[in-house]
Each structure stands twice: as C-alpha cells, then as structure tokens.
Design an enzyme around this catalytic site. Sequence first.
Site, PDB file in Angstrom:
ATOM      1  N   ASP A 134      39.872  39.073 -38.552  1.00  0.00           N
ATOM      2  CA  ASP A 134      40.824  39.622 -39.506  1.00  0.00           C
ATOM      3  C   ASP A 134      42.262  39.430 -39.042  1.00  0.00           C
ATOM      4  O   ASP A 134      43.157  39.132 -39.845  1.00  0.00           O
ATOM      5  CB  ASP A 134      40.551  41.107 -39.744  1.00  0.00           C
ATOM      6  N   HIS A 172      30.420  45.333 -43.486  1.00  0.00           N
ATOM      7  CA  HIS A 172      30.005  44.040 -44.021  1.00  0.00           C
ATOM      8  C   HIS A 172      28.497  43.957 -44.247  1.00  0.00           C
ATOM      9  O   HIS A 172      28.024  43.035 -44.909  1.00  0.00           O
ATOM     10  CB  HIS A 172      30.446  42.916 -43.089  1.00  0.00           C
ATOM     11  N   GLU A 206      43.818  45.038 -36.864  1.00  0.00           N
ATOM     12  CA  GLU A 206      43.394  43.804 -37.526  1.00  0.00           C
ATOM     13  C   GLU A 206      44.503  43.092 -38.299  1.00  0.00           C
ATOM     14  O   GLU A 206      44.239  42.092 -38.977  1.00  0.00           O
ATOM     15  CB  GLU A 206      42.239  44.110 -38.486  1.00  0.00           C
TER      16      GLU A 206
END
Length: 247
Positions: A175, A45, A150
């Site tokens: 997630d 990210h 996730e």
Amino acid sequence: MANPIKQMMAEGKTAVGSFIGIYSPSLAEMLGHSGFDFVVIDNEHGSYSWGEVENMIRACELAGTTPIVRIVNSTQSEILKALDRGAKGIHVPQINTGAEARAVVEAAKFPPHGTRGVAYSVRAAKYGLNKGSSYLQGSNDDVLVCVHIETPQAVENVDEIMTSGIDLAFIGPTDLSVSAGYPDNPDHPELEAMRNRVLESGRKHGIPVGILSTDRAGLDRFRNWGASYVGINFTSMLYSAFTSITR
C-alpha cells in the site's frame, strides 16, 4: 504479561508470523505447529464471516500460536467483534493521523482507559466465567493494538501516531508503494527513506515497528534492519513450495 507477542517484543526479540486470508482452520493449525509466533487472520482482504474468524482463532490457540485479526477498518464495531471472538490483537489498516490511532486504542480498551463495550457472555470472557475488574484490566493489558502505516500522510504524521497509545506500528509495503506512486518499484529510495523514518520514530518513542515480507530472505533482511515483528504472506510461501516442485 499474558500476550506472548508483546512479551517477545519487550524482550527485544523479533516475532515472526503469517498473514492468511484463506478460511481453513487446518492451515491455521499447521502454521502454529510449524513454529510461527503469530497468525494474522486477514479479514481485510480475506472473505471470512465472524463465525469463521472465531474458528480460525480456536485453531491458532490449539496449535500454540497467537491469533491476531486484521479488520476491515477502524470502526468500533469491527474492533469489538474481533476482540470478543478471542483475538489477542488487532491490525487496523489505513491509519493516517494520531487522532485516528487514538480512536483505535480507545475502541480496543475497556473503561476507564477506553470505550470498548463490555459483555461477559462472549468467548473472550469464557462465556461468562471471567468477569469483573480482573478480566477488564487483564484484557486491557493483553490486547495488542497495531495500526498500519500505509501512506505518505501516515509517514508525515508518524510521531503523533507513535505517541497515541498503540503497541505496534506496522508498515504495509505494498500500500505504501502504491500510494506513494511507486507500484512497480517497492525498493525505491524514497520508500526506503519512508520506512527508515518510521523505524527511527519507533525507536525514539519506544514503539516496536513491524513489516510484511514474502520469504525467508525478506525476513532476515527486515530482522537485521530492526523490525520487531515480521509477517510473511501465506500465499507467497505456498507458491514457493509449489513451484519448488513444478519448476
């Protein structure tokens, strides 16, 4: 065992670190000087170049904290780039099956245990000073291979993921909550049951389980829950410090 995080978990201790997606070697140093056991350089990210990842790794080493890189995906090239820069471990997101997890382990290990490409000229090998079987075996033993749980699919397949050769299974709570349909309720009983299932599988197969938190209260909660590895979100800590003054 040269990797201190693997050693801590083997001794039954909880390793505590921070995820940081902001390029700043100075901040990475500060995390190390503050006593964090590891720093996850978040290249999933975050917006790092590989040269910047390498500088963040250097800063972590200087401050005595273990540098780990969260890569974008499970491709062999991503894993190779992170480890050749000198990362002591990798976080690999969105792993849903045992086969995917085994492919990650193989990409992170040199032959005969995997398929990682060998170059003694890279930083991880001290630019050619380290080479041969001692370097190859040492790296295979040292590197922390962490995959992210996730999705509900990953939870369903958690036993086969745990037996794939990984060193750590990491629950990505955001997630997981979104993919399970509870984006506004991360403590929904179904999500709690999923987290517990992952923890129980880890205990059954002897694989440590990690999770992400946002503050000290979360750290204490998950340490008591049984997590062997807890990451704290850097921006959450930063905002907490800021707002303790302005509010």
